[in-house]
Design an enzyme around this catalytic site. Structure first.
Site, PDB file in Angstrom:
ATOM      1  CG  HIS A 478      -2.580   0.869   1.501  1.00 58.92           C
ATOM      2  ND1 HIS A 478      -3.197   1.332   1.189  1.00 58.92           N
ATOM      3  CD2 HIS A 478      -1.363   2.173   2.422  1.00 58.92           C
ATOM      4  CE1 HIS A 478      -3.852   2.556   1.556  1.00 58.92           C
ATOM      5  NE2 HIS A 478      -2.519   3.262   1.807  1.00 58.92           N
ATOM      6  CD  GLU A 479       1.277   3.644   3.678  1.00 59.66           C
ATOM      7  OE1 GLU A 479       2.167   4.742   2.775  1.00 59.66           O
ATOM      8  OE2 GLU A 479       0.285   3.182   4.268  1.00 59.66           O
ATOM      9  CG  HIS A 482       0.372   6.529  -0.277  1.00 59.01           C
ATOM     10  ND1 HIS A 482      -0.662   7.108  -1.374  1.00 59.01           N
ATOM     11  CD2 HIS A 482      -0.702   5.829   0.303  1.00 59.01           C
ATOM     12  CE1 HIS A 482      -2.248   6.741  -0.698  1.00 59.01           C
ATOM     13  NE2 HIS A 482      -1.603   6.120   0.421  1.00 59.01           N
ATOM     14  CG  HIS A 485       0.046   8.830  -6.962  1.00 60.14           C
ATOM     15  ND1 HIS A 485      -0.397   8.881  -6.313  1.00 60.14           N
ATOM     16  CD2 HIS A 485      -0.206   9.508  -7.969  1.00 60.14           C
ATOM     17  CE1 HIS A 485      -2.316  10.743  -7.249  1.00 60.14           C
ATOM     18  NE2 HIS A 485      -1.139  10.199  -8.074  1.00 60.14           N
TER      19      HIS A 485
END
Length: 695
Positions: A478-479, A482, A485
């Site tokens: 998940h991190e 990010h 991104h």
């Protein structure tokens, strides 16, 4: 800018590897003077833009604003990293001082009448300026930011808004520091023997390391870090100790004394309501949702309530299963929150014939990090090169170059994976430096993204591998989603770089990336036993995949109750007693007694110190998007389909906030999603059940 001789120049002159800060040259005492100088320098730059005698243009006003304050950005990035990931009394004292000071600084900018007049003139003439789509988005961001900062208010109202925002900044800082203090100051120290009944070796190793950190050599400490408290609640056979640990965990911020957050919540909500009223909104939620995909509190509540109805029904079925197992064990107590994880694990082991303890030896931190990088390589053609010996802000932090298929440097990535008492709980991504292409006053043309991930995994004993739970592994993915991104951003202007998107869109790249963890090809290659090196047996892999939606009611009720309370807090006119409101909402929802909110209000850092106020729902909003987005790959029969991956990169990971989120998603998928795929992914419905449904 005052001479860097007046403060440590390493705070603003980053001349380490590829422009990395030289962390080894920084000291806690350096920040106060640097902030004073950087704030003063930024103020001079702002005044120069506001008083420019030339007619306003995009270049002399908006671009000038985009590159102003570079020194302040650098000092701030270093300081807030330290405040969150490696704090101490000196940093916390400065944090309490600098938070309201920064609020005053930005309020003054937002209420600069001459500056807003220039921006407003450009906004009114925007259609005749020949701007690109990205430039129009950047102009809109600046204009709306000034309006929400009170640029259109009369002077008395501006002064009132500035004072409120300053107070809110201080309250937010204090809230987070109180939670950290409660986490740091509590531990349950156990001895070898019956107190450790049921605990697997990996957890005992982590608890032993935590005890050593607290000066309790030879003992075992339960702490309030999720990487220890959750497995303890899952495996400990001692119901009395589970209850003791659980009660401490949910009482963070609600223990009385100077770290109690209940008064801060009351004051924060009242002040946020005043801000909304000053700016012409009916409530704070309307203000926060004004520039999001959801747009209105009604749209958010429609989704949350629809999911709640399905989730609580499933949770009650799960609770009944647990009650039956308790009875089978010859016990007669009701199901309580400190029982749920323990008995749910037994049910999972029985139903799917595997346990978390059986799975964990196959989930080594090192291998899951490799898996994160491999997925990024397969999808986006990048690779990570670790740079050993490069100093970071803590000895545990690792530094990686991110390079593309032509060996061009794309970004720097720092991974900070282990829990420590100087780090706030949770996991997050942030940036020391965001990607853009503008020329800077220091002579640089654009900036390389320098991105970092912070996690709180239990640190293993010396010479032992760090083993993760499946939830831990998902957190890592998940991190890193990010982080991608930020690292893959390809825009011109800093304001729309990377994760600078609406709150309910920012979780799409991260939640979507989680899907690739459980792609069979990835698990087969990277889920290998830490002792034998053997891959996870196909039989166990099949069980893991089959159990993906196990305990879905529990997980969704925990989250959704927190999101609904968040919206209730921020749509009510007056919240005299926040805890009474929280309890009233939960009672009206029919919250099962055996479940609690994932984040009870006194330690709900997302909404009281983390920027997600009236926005916690966004994880679920993005989940609607990510379920549909991964389905796009599944429909091709290839989880790494190159055509879809290129669309994903171009429209989602690289575009930042340069285009509208709805247009970005439609550019990737061709349409906007509906909640059906999300409900199916969570295990709350089947597509057959949803036929003809408007859920």
């Amino acid at each position: 800018m005052p001479s860097t001789q007046e403060f440590n120049p390493a705070l603003v002159n980053w001349n380490g590897l590829h422009g990395l800060p030289r962390f080894e040259a920084l000291n806690d005492g350096d920040f106060a003077a640097a902030f004073d100088a950087a704030l003063a320098s930024h103020e001079v730059e702002i005044d120069a833009i506001a008083t420019n005698g030339e007619e306003p243009t995009f270049e002399n006003t908006i671009v000038a604003l985009e590159i102003a304050g570079d020194e302040l950005s650098r000092v701030s990035a270093l300081f807030w990293n330290r405040a969150g990931a490696h704090t101490n009394d000196t940093i916390q004292a400065l944090e309490r001082d600098i938070s309201p000071k920064m609020s005053r600084h930005y309020s003054k900018i937002g209420m600069n009448a001459a500056l807003f007049a220039r921006i407003d003139m450009l906004w009114e003439d925007r259609e005749s300026l020949g701007l690109t789509l990205e430039q129009t988005r950047v102009l809109e961001r600046h204009w709306k930011s000034f309006v929400k900062s009170g640029a259109k208010l009369v002077k008395a109202e501006q002064e009132k808004l500035a004072a409120i925002n300053e107070k809110l900044a201080g309250l937010s800082t204090q809230f987070g520091q109180n939670v950290l203090a409660d986490e740091r100051n509590w531990s349950l120290v156990l001895c070898e023997g019956p107190e450790l009944a049921g605990l697997p070796d990996f957890l005992k190793d982590a608890m032993a390391a935590a005890a050593r950190e607290r000066g309790e050599e030879g003992k075992f400490a339960v702490t309030l870090s999720r990487s220890i408290i959750e497995p303890f609640l899952t495996f400990s056979e001692r119901r009395d100790l589970r209850e003791q640990a659980f009660r401490a965990w949910v009482a963070r911020g609600e223990n009385g004394g100077e770290t109690d957050n209940r008064g801060i919540i009351r004051e924060t909500l009242a002040l946020r309501g005043e801000v909304a009223n000053l700016l012409g909104y009916g409530n704070f939620a309307e203000l926060k949702l004004d520039n999001t995909m959801a747009k209105t509190p009604a749209a958010v509540n429609h989704l949350l309530r629809a999911v709640w109805a399905r989730a609580v029904k499933r949770a009650l079925d799960e609770e009944a299963d647990i009650a039956r197992l308790i009875a089978e064990d010859g016990k007669n107590h009701e199901v309580m929150p400190w029982d749920w994880r323990y008995y749910a694990e037994k049910i999972r082991a029985k139903r799917f014939n595997f346990s978390e303890a059986e799975l964990k030896p196959y989930l080594q931190l090192e291998k899951i990090i490799d898996a994160c990088f491999d997925v990024a390589g397969r999808l986006f053609g990048i690779r990570a090169v670790e740079k050993k010996g490069v100093a970071a802000y803590h000895p545990d932090v690792r530094v990686f170059e991110i390079r593309d298929s032509e060996d061009k440097l794309v970004a720097l990535f720092l991974g900070d994976y282990f829990a420590r008492s100087s780090k706030r709980s949770g996991a997050w991504m942030s940036a020391f430096q965001s990607q853009h292409k503008l020329p800077l006053k220091n002579g640089h043309q654009g900036e390389l993204p320098i991105i970092y991930n912070v996690c709180n995994f239990a640190k293993p004993a010396e010479g032992r591998p760090a083993l993760l739970s499946l939830d831990d592994a998902r957190t890592l993915f998940h991190e890193f989603g990010h982080a991608l991104h930020g690292m893959l951003s390809n825009v011109t202007y800093p304001t729309v770089s990377g994760t600078s998107v609406s709150r309910d869109f920012v979780e799409l790249p991260s939640q979507l990336y989680e899907h690739w963890l459980t792609v069979p090809a990835i698990l087969k290659q990277y889920a290998v036993h830490f002792e034998t090196g053997e891959p996870m047996p196909q039989e166990l892999l099949d069980k893991v995949l089959a159990a993906r939606t196990f305990n879905a009611g529990f997980n969704t009720v925990e989250f959704t109750s927190s999101a609904i309370v968040d919206m209730e807090f921020h749509t009510r006119d007056n919240v005299e007693d926040p805890m009474a409101v929280q309890n009233q909402v939960l009672a009206e929802l029919g919250m099962p007694k055996a479940l609690v909110m994932r984040h009870a209000s006194p330690h709900f850092q997302h909404i009281f110190s983390g920027g997600y106020s009236a926005g916690y729902y966004s994880y679920m909003w993005s989940e609607v998007l990510d379920a549909d987005a991964f389905a796009a790959f599944e429909e091709t029969g290839d989880a790494f389909n190159s055509e879809m991956a290129q669309k994903l990169k171009d429209n989602i990971y690289s575009s930042g906030g340069s285009i509208d989120p709805e247009d970005a998603y439609k550019g990737f998928r061709g349409k906007l999603p509906s909640p059906e795929a999300m409900l199916v992914k969570k295990g709350l419905a089947t597509f057959e059940e949803l036929s003809g449904s408007d859920a």
